[in-house]
Every structure is written in C-alpha cells, then in structure tokens.
Write a protein that holds these residues in place. Structure first.
Motif, PDB file in Angstrom:
ATOM      1  N   GLY A 162       0.825  -1.209   0.000  1.00 37.79           N
ATOM      2  CA  GLY A 162       0.000   0.000   0.000  1.00 37.79           C
ATOM      3  C   GLY A 162       0.853   1.251   0.000  1.00 37.79           C
ATOM      4  N   GLY A 163       1.939   1.239   0.781  1.00 39.35           N
ATOM      5  CA  GLY A 163       2.864   2.366   0.778  1.00 39.35           C
ATOM      6  C   GLY A 163       3.487   2.585  -0.585  1.00 39.35           C
ATOM      7  N   LEU A 164       3.813   1.497  -1.279  1.00 34.96           N
ATOM      8  CA  LEU A 164       4.414   1.615  -2.608  1.00 34.96           C
ATOM      9  C   LEU A 164       3.433   2.214  -3.615  1.00 34.96           C
ATOM     10  CD1 LEU A 164       6.322  -1.803  -2.791  1.00 34.96           C
ATOM     11  CD2 LEU A 164       7.290   0.468  -2.374  1.00 34.96           C
ATOM     12  N   MET A 205       4.518   1.458  -7.925  1.00 28.56           N
ATOM     13  CA  MET A 205       3.157   1.197  -8.361  1.00 28.56           C
ATOM     14  C   MET A 205       3.065  -0.077  -9.191  1.00 28.56           C
ATOM     15  SD  MET A 205       2.303   5.182  -9.285  1.00 28.56           S
ATOM     16  CE  MET A 205       0.550   4.959  -9.550  1.00 28.56           C
ATOM     17  N   VAL A 206       4.004  -0.281 -10.116  1.00 32.39           N
ATOM     18  CA  VAL A 206       3.997  -1.483 -10.957  1.00 32.39           C
ATOM     19  C   VAL A 206       4.287  -2.722 -10.128  1.00 32.39           C
ATOM     20  CG1 VAL A 206       5.240  -2.695 -12.781  1.00 32.39           C
ATOM     21  CG2 VAL A 206       4.588  -0.328 -13.100  1.00 32.39           C
ATOM     22  N   VAL A 207       5.351  -2.664  -9.331  1.00 27.69           N
ATOM     23  CA  VAL A 207       5.786  -3.838  -8.586  1.00 27.69           C
ATOM     24  C   VAL A 207       4.754  -4.237  -7.531  1.00 27.69           C
ATOM     25  CG1 VAL A 207       7.528  -4.686  -6.952  1.00 27.69           C
ATOM     26  CG2 VAL A 207       8.231  -3.493  -9.037  1.00 27.69           C
ATOM     27  N   ALA A 208       4.077  -3.266  -6.940  1.00 27.16           N
ATOM     28  CA  ALA A 208       3.067  -3.598  -5.927  1.00 27.16           C
ATOM     29  C   ALA A 208       1.966  -4.456  -6.531  1.00 27.16           C
ATOM     30  CB  ALA A 208       2.494  -2.319  -5.319  1.00 27.16           C
ATOM     31  N   ALA A 242      11.315  -2.056   2.403  1.00 25.68           N
ATOM     32  CA  ALA A 242      11.273  -3.007   1.300  1.00 25.68           C
ATOM     33  C   ALA A 242      12.513  -3.884   1.273  1.00 25.68           C
ATOM     34  CB  ALA A 242      11.122  -2.263  -0.024  1.00 25.68           C
ATOM     35  N   ALA A 243      13.678  -3.294   1.556  1.00 27.50           N
ATOM     36  CA  ALA A 243      14.921  -4.061   1.549  1.00 27.50           C
ATOM     37  C   ALA A 243      14.947  -5.114   2.659  1.00 27.50           C
ATOM     38  CB  ALA A 243      16.110  -3.117   1.692  1.00 27.50           C
ATOM     39  N   LEU A 244      14.360  -4.790   3.803  1.00 32.24           N
ATOM     40  CA  LEU A 244      14.435  -5.691   4.958  1.00 32.24           C
ATOM     41  C   LEU A 244      13.251  -6.637   5.081  1.00 32.24           C
ATOM     42  CD1 LEU A 244      15.744  -3.211   7.707  1.00 32.24           C
ATOM     43  CD2 LEU A 244      17.071  -4.838   6.340  1.00 32.24           C
TER      44      LEU A 244
END
Length: 413
Positions: free
Chosen positions: A26-28, A126-129, A191-193
């Motif tokens: 949702g944040g993305l 937006m795309v990856v989410a 996202a990284a963690l």
C-alpha cells in the motif's frame, strides 16, 4: 474467465503476514498520489520563489504524469525479467534522489526535470506492488488483497493535501519534497528488509526489447485484458474529473468554505475505503464480475441522476448524494477490475500491471482539461463528463469482457 492457477514448487515461500504485505505494498502504491497532491497547496508560493508563471509550474504535474507512464512501461518488463526486488529498490532510490533534487531546485525548469525523474522512480513502486499481489495470490484471495490495499491507497490522496498544508505551516515548499524524500528512504529500508522476492527464477522471462514489445502487443490483442484496462481507466477518468472540478464547483458555485469542501472531499474518500472493505468481505460469495458490474451500474446510474437533478435546478441535494455514490463505487470496481485484468497473466504480471497503470493515467489525464473546457460556473459540465465516462466504462466492460460470464475465480494464495 480462465481459472488458471499456476503450480509452485514446495519450497516456494508464502506470505507470512497479509497485513504486513498490505502496509508495504500500500505504501508503494501511495507514491503516486502523495507525490501529486502533497505539494499542490504550495504552488502559489512556488510561483513567487522560482519567478515562474502558474502555467509553467503546472508543467511539474505534466512531467510527473509523463514520467509515470514511461517508467511503468520500462519497469514492468524489467520486473518480469529480473524479479521484483531489484527494479523496485533501484526505483525507490531514484525517487528519493529526485525528491532531494526537487527540494534543491533553483529554477522551475530544473524542478520540472526533477519531477519527471521522481515519477520514474515512483512508477516502480506502483507497478511492482500490483505485480507482487499477482505473484503471491490468485483468484478471490487476490481480489480480497486488492480490497485491503484500498485502505491505504484510498486514504493517500485524501490525506496528502492535508499533510502538505501542515508541512507548509512549519517550513517552505522545499520542506514538502524533503518529507517525500523521507517517505522514500523509509520505504526503501522497509522493502529491503521486509519484502522478500516474490518471483522465483523459474517464472521469469528474458530481458529483451523485442520480447517486451511482443508482450505488450499480446496484451493489447487480449480483448478481455484490454476491456478491463480501458474500463478501469474510464472509471478513474471520472474520478479525475471530480478532483479537477469539485473545488471550483463546491466553493465557487455553491459557496462552501475550504473546511466544508475538505469535509465533503474526505467523506467521499472514506466511502471508497468502506466499500472496498465490503467488497473484500463478500467476494467469493459473489463472483468478481457480478460485483464489478454492480459497481459500474451504481456509478453510471448515480451520475445520470446527478445530471438530471442539476438540469432541474435542484442544487446541492442533486449533487452531493449522487457524488458520494459515484466516488464510493470505485471501492467496488477497482479491486475486482484489477484482479480480473491480471489473473490470466501470471508470467507477465509486471508488463500487465504496467500497461494497466499507463492506460489508467492516460485516460484519467484526459479528464482534467475537459472539465476546464466545460467551464466552472456551473456543476453541470463536471456532472456530464463524469456521467459520460461512467457510461463508457460500463459499455466497454459489457462489450469487451464477455468471455467467462460470471464464473467465480478460485480462492488460491
């Protein structure tokens, strides 16, 4: 509708926490609304600071929309080829860097360029989410998850101008972009963690320009996918028309104060969230297509009622209730239409997500100038444009997505 469910190896990881994924994804998806709306209250101040006309500063919005479209088209196939994490982390890094450049821009021209770069980074989230949801879920489980995302994505455009206004109480417009920088850095760390790679190597596609072009061409030839994508774009075009015209209509025509307008705007946004949660609870008992058709019918019928009431001179009573139903119905249409559009494309979910987003923003972007051409001395032009887009969305859906009638999707995750 195909009920294809791709088998996974036994070693595949499943999402350990739906809520955690909803917050991260949702944040993305909130990158776009926050970046578009947060700095809008500062535009008059920016015009003086940068010695630029208001029309020149409007190009910062144009550059952002162009960057979103181009970025999605590029990042979609890359995420299908290299997995979701790598393009996402690179995109968020670009976003945070560009946000700093926006804050430090000494001229309108450099700000416009930085906004385009910022949009390219935002498009990765937006795309990856959307693609990640397709990787992790299928069938009604995917629709429920998209309904859950409405909690975040529905509130983002409502809260963004409010947050931007509060930031301006403490700092200048440059501080707004520094807040966006902090938001990007925070999501980069999270996202990284906390976001594992959802696309295993055996499901990836080669990263070749010709292959990407063929994928997009195949998607455009897919009648059902194109129908869902166009219908979703037309629904959002109605929303963009409302966003572009509602402040003039409600404040200038009907004399609402800025505070009263904010209450109306917020109530309509809460309607999206509430109906999105209702959709998540009842999907499965009712097929996605039935719920989608219901949402489109409610939106189109309410818009026609609004046009009729305004033509009869009934005033606010003819405007506010139908407007609430139109905007709230998006909570019913968008989760189902996104799920149905992506369900048949598990191996090219990134490209499908990108094309879906591009068509949404292209069609949505057409709506704003149409409202301006219709004039802002009456609510009728806005109502007519919203009704036209609502009827077109219903027509496109009915004519282009008949395949599969109303068969429910399997509830797989």
């Amino acid at each position: 509708m195909s009920t294809y469910t791709e088998e996974r190896p036994a070693t595949d990881n499943r999402p350990p926490s739906t809520v955690r994924y909803a917050l991260i994804l949702g944040g993305l998806t909130a990158f776009g609304p926050l970046s578009i709306d947060m700095y809008l209250p500062a535009l008059p101040t920016m015009s003086g600071d940068l010695r630029a006309s208001s029309s020149t500063l409007q190009l910062t919005l144009t550059a952002f929309f162009i960057g979103l479209a181009l970025g999605q088209l590029v990042i979609g196939p890359l995420s299908d080829a290299f997995g979701r994490r790598r393009p996402l982390l690179i995109g968020i890094t670009i976003y945070a860097t560009a946000s700093v450049l926006c804050a430090l821009s000494p001229s309108a021209e450099l700000l416009i360029a930085a906004r385009g770069l910022q949009a390219i980074g935002a498009s990765a989230g937006m795309v990856v989410a959307r693609a990640t949801v397709r990787d992790l879920f299928g069938g009604t489980a995917m629709t429920r998850f998209f309904s859950m995302l409405i909690l975040v994505t529905g509130l983002a455009p409502i809260l963004a101008p409010v947050v931007g206004g509060q930031v301006l109480n403490w700092t200048s417009w440059r501080g707004v972009f520094l807040v966006l920088t902090g938001f990007g850095v925070l999501l980069l760390i999270v996202a990284a963690l906390a976001l594992p790679e959802p696309l295993p190597p055996w499901r990836r596609t080669p990263a070749r320009l010709g292959a990407a072009a063929r994928t997009y061409l195949a998607l455009l030839r897919d009648r059902a996918f194109l129908g869902y994508a166009l219908a979703s774009g037309l629904v959002l075009a109605g929303l963009f028309a409302y966003i572009a015209g509602s402040s003039f209509v409600l404040q200038d025509v009907y004399g609402l104060s800025p505070q009263q307008y904010s209450l109306v705007f917020g109530a309509n946004g809460i309607g999206i969230v509430l109906l999105g949660q209702v959709n998540g609870r009842i999907v499965g008992r009712f097929p996605e297509r039935v719920l989608l058709r219901t949402g489109l019918l409610v939106g189109a019928a309410s818009a026609l009622a609004m046009v009729l009431g305004l033509s009869l001179g009934l005033g606010l009573i003819a405007l506010l209730p139908p407007l609430f139903l139109i905007i709230s119905s998006i909570g019913l249409t968008m989760p189902n239409i996104t799920s149905l559009a992506l369900t048949d494309h598990p191996r090219t979910a990134g490209a499908a997500s990108a094309l879906l987003g591009v068509l949404q923003f292209v069609l949505g972007g057409v709506a704003s100038p149409l409202v301006g051409l219709g004039g802002t001395s009456s609510a009728l032009p806005m109502a007519l444009i919203m009704a036209s887009f609502g009827l077109l969305a219903l027509l496109v859906y009915s004519l282009m997505t008949r395949r599969g009638a109303a068969q429910p999707l399997p509830a797989t995750a």
